[in-house]
Design an enzyme around this catalytic site. Sequence first.
Site, PDB file in Angstrom:
ATOM      1  N   SER A  99       0.839  -1.116  -0.014  1.00  0.00           N
ATOM      2  CA  SER A  99      -0.086  -0.140  -0.105  1.00  0.00           C
ATOM      3  C   SER A  99       0.988   1.196   0.031  1.00  0.00           C
ATOM      4  CB  SER A  99      -1.115   0.040   1.246  1.00  0.00           C
ATOM      5  OG  SER A  99      -1.457   1.436   1.727  1.00  0.00           O
ATOM      6  N   TYR A 146      -1.047  -0.687  10.943  1.00  0.00           N
ATOM      7  CA  TYR A 146      -1.625  -1.463   9.783  1.00  0.00           C
ATOM      8  C   TYR A 146      -0.270  -1.030   8.504  1.00  0.00           C
ATOM      9  CZ  TYR A 146      -3.330  -1.223   4.972  1.00  0.00           C
ATOM     10  OH  TYR A 146      -3.318  -1.297   3.549  1.00  0.00           O
ATOM     11  N   LYS A 170       2.617  -3.657   6.744  1.00  0.00           N
ATOM     12  CA  LYS A 170       2.816  -3.731   5.051  1.00  0.00           C
ATOM     13  C   LYS A 170       4.328  -3.321   4.854  1.00  0.00           C
ATOM     14  CE  LYS A 170      -1.341  -4.500   3.527  1.00  0.00           C
ATOM     15  NZ  LYS A 170      -1.575  -5.706   2.808  1.00  0.00           N
TER      16      LYS A 170
END
Length: 357
Positions: free
Chosen positions: A124, A148, A152
């Site tokens: 992302s 989060y 990643k």
Amino acid sequence: MGILVTGGAGFIGSHTCIELLNDGNEIIVVDNFSNSNPESLNRVCRITGKSIKIYHLDLLDLESLEEVFLVNQIEAVIHFAGLKAVGESVQDSLKYYKNNIATTIIICELMQKYSVKNLVFSSSATVYGLPDTVPISEGFPLKAINPYGRTKLMIEEILQDLYISDNEWSITILRYFNPIGAHESGMIGEDPSGTPNNLMPYITKVAVGQLNVLNIFGNDYPTIDGTGVRDYIHVVDLAIGHVLALDKTLKSTGVKIYNLGTGKGYSVLEVVSAFESATGVKIPIKITNPRPGDAAICYADPKKAEKELNWKAKKGIIEMCEDSWRWQSRNPDGFKINEESENPRLIYSEDFLIPNN
Ligand code: UFG
């Protein structure tokens, strides 16, 4: 040989399944449906006229997952499965580290054991944190600002180390900007549970009458109209990017990283206005405080993907809005099936839906 798609029932996963099937691939989906609905895959089958082998299992369930590798001839894995709500990741960080990182390690271990060393990973633009300048190219400094995002970033690092330890791997990391839109059929689309966190599903829920007003998180950013600017990309363009990335992954070894974005930014107010002109539906708005951790402006430099994958986003903001709206207006309750109506899942369940619990 088949392509194993983890999280294939989700928003990006289901759209990618369509493009993979249309490209002639056999696909095997593994999903725990924790944040998705098997009906999306049923519809993928209806749209394409093709079948999918589906395993209902959790990637943390090593034994069941190993069975998938034993039973199927897998050529590559596209790994979508994971949790993605920024706010929730702050509240329950361990859940994110376990679900995103532990599952990725498990799947990579199995891939190594069964010599399936081709991987496409869903990353992302969140790995760029709050960028100093735009457009953002792949070489920009990396800095995640919430759990989060850290999952990643950590996974990207784990995958780089994996390649260093074993040069037979071919890994492609795709950094998505802001996927919106839906398949043009209006049969599949984004179906968040509860109140949406992201802009477009929030707008469509307001448009369909399930929410009253769009809260705009701040209008004092240094942007064209004070509202946040993002690189919105049609999910079908994104899905096509995966097919091209898979081709590239199968042809050479190494770790490759690509931004998947359009290279153009739109403010929140510009998106609202595009939605209104694309659909004729008025969206009531209210300016509220900025959301903590939001960047003012974030858009991609997509040239590397264009050069090396021969990929370029084709669909514009109006088409994104039209398609998001077609999906939402035809499916106001998402994939929830009216039990009294014909249950289309039956058409496929015996052949293709293999729940293991
Ligand atoms: N916004 C609103 N109101 C809303 C929702 C969003 O004004 O109800 C604004 C945000 O402030 C931002 C823009 O709309 O300016 C887009 O917000 P989204 O939540 O749709 O998307 P983000 O760019 O914040 O987040 C997305 C992904 C994340 C990812 C991040 C960075 O959802 O997973 O991009 O890549 F981490």
